[in-house]
Enzyme design. Structure first.
Site, PDB file in Angstrom:
ATOM      1  N   GLU A  21      -4.068   6.689   7.879  1.00  0.00           N
ATOM      2  CA  GLU A  21      -4.491   5.403   8.072  1.00  0.00           C
ATOM      3  C   GLU A  21      -3.874   4.874   9.496  1.00  0.00           C
ATOM      4  O   GLU A  21      -4.528   4.432  10.217  1.00  0.00           O
ATOM      5  CB  GLU A  21      -3.880   4.221   7.165  1.00  0.00           C
ATOM      6  CG  GLU A  21      -4.798   4.826   5.844  1.00  0.00           C
ATOM      7  CD  GLU A  21      -4.104   4.038   4.719  1.00  0.00           C
ATOM      8  OE1 GLU A  21      -2.875   3.655   4.508  1.00  0.00           O
ATOM      9  OE2 GLU A  21      -4.689   4.458   3.434  1.00  0.00           O
ATOM     10  N   GLY A  51      -0.135   6.273  -3.653  1.00  0.00           N
ATOM     11  CA  GLY A  51      -0.384   5.010  -3.190  1.00  0.00           C
ATOM     12  C   GLY A  51      -0.718   3.833  -4.271  1.00  0.00           C
ATOM     13  O   GLY A  51       0.481   3.229  -4.619  1.00  0.00           O
ATOM     14  N   GLY A  52      -2.045   3.650  -4.549  1.00  0.00           N
ATOM     15  CA  GLY A  52      -2.338   2.341  -5.573  1.00  0.00           C
ATOM     16  C   GLY A  52      -1.466   2.561  -6.807  1.00  0.00           C
ATOM     17  O   GLY A  52      -1.034   1.333  -7.212  1.00  0.00           O
ATOM     18  N   ASN A 105       3.879   4.758  -1.833  1.00  0.00           N
ATOM     19  CA  ASN A 105       3.543   4.200  -0.613  1.00  0.00           C
ATOM     20  C   ASN A 105       2.949   2.944  -0.941  1.00  0.00           C
ATOM     21  O   ASN A 105       1.676   2.790  -1.374  1.00  0.00           O
ATOM     22  CB  ASN A 105       2.923   5.053   0.314  1.00  0.00           C
ATOM     23  CG  ASN A 105       2.232   4.484   1.591  1.00  0.00           C
ATOM     24  OD1 ASN A 105       2.699   3.569   1.959  1.00  0.00           O
ATOM     25  ND2 ASN A 105       1.272   5.116   2.196  1.00  0.00           N
ATOM     26  N   TRP A 106       3.747   1.797  -0.690  1.00  0.00           N
ATOM     27  CA  TRP A 106       3.067   0.360  -1.003  1.00  0.00           C
ATOM     28  C   TRP A 106       2.045  -0.014   0.019  1.00  0.00           C
ATOM     29  O   TRP A 106       1.524  -0.937  -0.253  1.00  0.00           O
ATOM     30  CB  TRP A 106       4.182  -0.531  -1.135  1.00  0.00           C
ATOM     31  CG  TRP A 106       5.203  -0.430  -2.033  1.00  0.00           C
ATOM     32  CD1 TRP A 106       5.052   0.428  -3.256  1.00  0.00           C
ATOM     33  CD2 TRP A 106       6.245  -1.220  -2.243  1.00  0.00           C
ATOM     34  NE1 TRP A 106       6.291   0.361  -4.036  1.00  0.00           N
ATOM     35  CE2 TRP A 106       7.087  -0.657  -3.544  1.00  0.00           C
ATOM     36  CE3 TRP A 106       6.941  -2.218  -2.071  1.00  0.00           C
ATOM     37  CZ2 TRP A 106       8.149  -1.226  -3.988  1.00  0.00           C
ATOM     38  CZ3 TRP A 106       8.277  -2.711  -2.219  1.00  0.00           C
ATOM     39  CH2 TRP A 106       8.960  -2.297  -3.550  1.00  0.00           C
ATOM     40  N   LYS A 107       2.051   0.620   1.366  1.00  0.00           N
ATOM     41  CA  LYS A 107       1.125   0.428   2.234  1.00  0.00           C
ATOM     42  C   LYS A 107       1.406  -1.125   2.583  1.00  0.00           C
ATOM     43  O   LYS A 107       2.576  -1.727   2.477  1.00  0.00           O
ATOM     44  CB  LYS A 107      -0.172   0.521   1.924  1.00  0.00           C
ATOM     45  CG  LYS A 107      -0.732   2.214   1.562  1.00  0.00           C
ATOM     46  CD  LYS A 107      -1.989   2.575   1.310  1.00  0.00           C
ATOM     47  CE  LYS A 107      -2.037   4.029   1.119  1.00  0.00           C
ATOM     48  NZ  LYS A 107      -3.188   4.500   0.959  1.00  0.00           N
ATOM     49  N   GLY A 163      -7.441   6.666  -2.022  1.00  0.00           N
ATOM     50  CA  GLY A 163      -7.955   5.359  -2.438  1.00  0.00           C
ATOM     51  C   GLY A 163      -9.456   5.334  -2.871  1.00  0.00           C
ATOM     52  O   GLY A 163     -10.049   4.440  -3.291  1.00  0.00           O
ATOM     53  N   GLU A 218      -2.543  15.074   2.165  1.00  0.00           N
ATOM     54  CA  GLU A 218      -3.410  14.057   1.618  1.00  0.00           C
ATOM     55  C   GLU A 218      -4.586  14.152   2.491  1.00  0.00           C
ATOM     56  O   GLU A 218      -4.988  13.690   3.575  1.00  0.00           O
ATOM     57  CB  GLU A 218      -2.734  12.579   2.271  1.00  0.00           C
ATOM     58  CG  GLU A 218      -1.245  12.266   1.546  1.00  0.00           C
ATOM     59  CD  GLU A 218      -1.019  10.840   1.627  1.00  0.00           C
ATOM     60  OE1 GLU A 218      -0.689  10.346   0.378  1.00  0.00           O
ATOM     61  OE2 GLU A 218      -1.468  10.121   2.547  1.00  0.00           O
ATOM     62  N   SER A 256      -5.069   9.603  -4.512  1.00  0.00           N
ATOM     63  CA  SER A 256      -5.653   9.406  -5.937  1.00  0.00           C
ATOM     64  C   SER A 256      -4.928  10.002  -7.166  1.00  0.00           C
ATOM     65  O   SER A 256      -5.583  10.591  -8.130  1.00  0.00           O
ATOM     66  CB  SER A 256      -7.135   9.645  -6.131  1.00  0.00           C
ATOM     67  OG  SER A 256      -8.045   8.871  -5.444  1.00  0.00           O
ATOM     68  N   HIS A 276       0.630   9.090   8.668  1.00  0.00           N
ATOM     69  CA  HIS A 276      -0.337   8.659   7.672  1.00  0.00           C
ATOM     70  C   HIS A 276      -1.732   8.675   8.058  1.00  0.00           C
ATOM     71  O   HIS A 276      -1.832   8.206   9.314  1.00  0.00           O
ATOM     72  CB  HIS A 276       0.078   7.485   6.904  1.00  0.00           C
ATOM     73  CG  HIS A 276      -0.752   7.321   5.497  1.00  0.00           C
ATOM     74  ND1 HIS A 276      -2.063   6.914   5.593  1.00  0.00           N
ATOM     75  CD2 HIS A 276      -0.476   7.551   4.357  1.00  0.00           C
ATOM     76  CE1 HIS A 276      -2.366   6.959   4.289  1.00  0.00           C
ATOM     77  NE2 HIS A 276      -1.480   7.333   3.532  1.00  0.00           N
TER      78      HIS A 276
HETATM   79  P1  13P Z   1      -3.730   6.494  -3.218  1.00  0.00           P
HETATM   80  O1  13P Z   1      -2.893   7.120  -3.986  1.00  0.00           O
HETATM   81  O2  13P Z   1      -4.194   4.904  -3.435  1.00  0.00           O
HETATM   82  O3  13P Z   1      -5.187   7.273  -3.338  1.00  0.00           O
HETATM   83  O4  13P Z   1      -3.119   6.565  -1.805  1.00  0.00           O
HETATM   84  C1  13P Z   1      -2.685   7.896  -1.491  1.00  0.00           C
HETATM   85  C2  13P Z   1      -1.870   7.559  -0.228  1.00  0.00           C
HETATM   86  O5  13P Z   1      -2.354   7.308   1.019  1.00  0.00           O
HETATM   87  C3  13P Z   1      -0.264   7.679  -0.148  1.00  0.00           C
HETATM   88  O6  13P Z   1       0.228   7.821   1.192  1.00  0.00           O
END
Ligand code: 13P
Length: 256
Positions: free
Chosen positions: A102, A238-239, A11-13, A178, A172, A217, A100
Site C-alpha cells: 500500500e 490484515g483484516g 497489521n492494523w493499517k 484484502g 504479500e 487474506s 508494504h
Molecule cells: P489482509 O489480511 O486483509 O488481506 O491484508 C494483508 C496485509 O496487507 C497485511 O499487511
C-alpha cells in the site's frame, strides 16, 4: 533439525481508536494467556503512529510486541509528517514494516527507498519486516520472480552481514491483499523458497534462520495449510488481525 522462529504479526493499517485498541489488546492478551506453546515475542501488532504511546503502555511486560507500519529513511530533521527509527525506539518498538504494497503503490515508494528505510531501522536497533509481492498484472505477465527478486535485491544491497540478522521478510501478493483470494499454499511456497534461496546466496546460515511470513487474506480457515509449508514461517495478517478471536485462531497455528 533447525527450528526456525515462527511469527504472526497483525497489521492494523489505518484502523482503530483508543477505545477499540484497548478492547482488542485486552482480548488478545487474555486469549494469548490461554494458548499453550506461544513464545514471548512471536506475536506482534503493527499500530498506527498516534497510538504508539497507548499501545506501548498496554503491552509493557506482555508477551505481545508492537511494531510500526513504516519508518523514515532519514535520521531526523526537516521531514514533515515522517517518523524516525529513534522515535520508535523511544517507545520500545521492536520492529517496523517497510515496503508494504500500500505504501509502494499509494505513496510511490521505490525499491531503493524501501531498502534505505530498512537500513535506517536496523541501524537504530529495530527488526525490520520487509514486504515484497507482485501485482495481478505482473503475475499474469510471468514477472513474479523478477519483481520479488528486484524488491529483495535492493534490500540486500543496503544490509550488511550483521544487519541481515535483523531482517524478516513477508511475501504479500498484492492481488491477495484484502480480496479474500489467498495464494494457494503451493504458489506461496514457491515464492518463499525463491526468496530464501536468494538470501542464501549472501549467507546460508542467515537464510536458514530467516523468518519468511505470508500475507494476503490469511484467515483462521486457511492458516494451517499455509503455515504447514516448509518455507512459510507464519503470517502478516490484515483484516483478521482486527478481530481478536480470528487473530488468536491464526496465532494458534504457529503453536502446533
Ligand atoms: P489482509 O489480511 O486483509 O488481506 O491484508 C494483508 C496485509 O496487507 C497485511 O499487511
Amino acid at each position: 533439525m533447525l527450528h526456525r522462529e515462527k511469527l504472526v504479526v497483525g497489521n492494523w493499517k489505518m484502523n482503530g481508536n483508543r477505545a477499540e485498541n484497548a478492547a482488542l489488546v485486552r482480548d488478545l492478551l487474555s486469549g494469548l494467556g490461554s494458548l499453550a506453546g506461544i513464545r514471548a515475542g512471536s506475536v506482534g501488532v503493527c499500530v498506527p503512529y498516534p497510538y504508539l504511546a497507548q499501545i506501548s503502555e498496554l503491552l509493557k511486560g506482555s508477551p505481545l510486541f508492537w511494531a510500526a507500519q513504516d519508518v523514515s529513511d532519514a535520521p531526523s530533521g526537516a521531514y514533515t509528517g515522517q517518523v524516525s527509527a529513534s522515535m520508535l525506539n523511544d517507545f520500545d518498538c521492536a520492529m517496523t514494516l517497510v515496503g508494504h504494497s500500500e505504501r509502494r503503490g499509494l505513496n510511490h515508494e521505490s525499491n531503493e527507498l524501501v531498502a534505505l528505510k530498512a537500513r535506517r531501522a536496523v541501524a537504530a536497533g529495530l527488526r525490520v519486516l520487509v514486504c515484497v509481492g507482485e501485482t495481478e498484472a505482473e503475475r499474469a505477465a510471468g514477472h513474479t520472480e523478477a519483481v520479488v527478486l528486484g524488491q529483495l535485491g535492493a534490500v540486500l544491497t543496503e544490509l550488511d552481514g550483521a544487519a541481515l540478522e535483523r531482517l524478516v521478510l513477508a511475501y504479500e501478493p498484492v492481488w491477495a491483499i484484502g480480496t479474500g483470494q489467498t495464494a494457494s499454499p503451493a504458489q506461496a511456497q514457491e515464492v518463499h523458497a525463491l526468496l530464501r534461496g536468494r538470501v542464501g546466496q549472501r549467507s546460508e546460515s542467515v537464510a536458514a534462520r530467516l523468518p519468511i511470513l505470508y500475507g494476503g487474506s490469511v484467515k483462521p480457515g486457511n492458516a494451517r495449510e499455509l503455515f504447514g509449508m516448509p518455507d512459510i514461517d507464519g503470517g502478516l495478517i490484515g483484516g483478521a488481525s482486527l478481530v481478536a478471536k480470528d487473530f488468536l485462531a491464526i496465532v494458534a497455528e504457529i503453536a502446533r
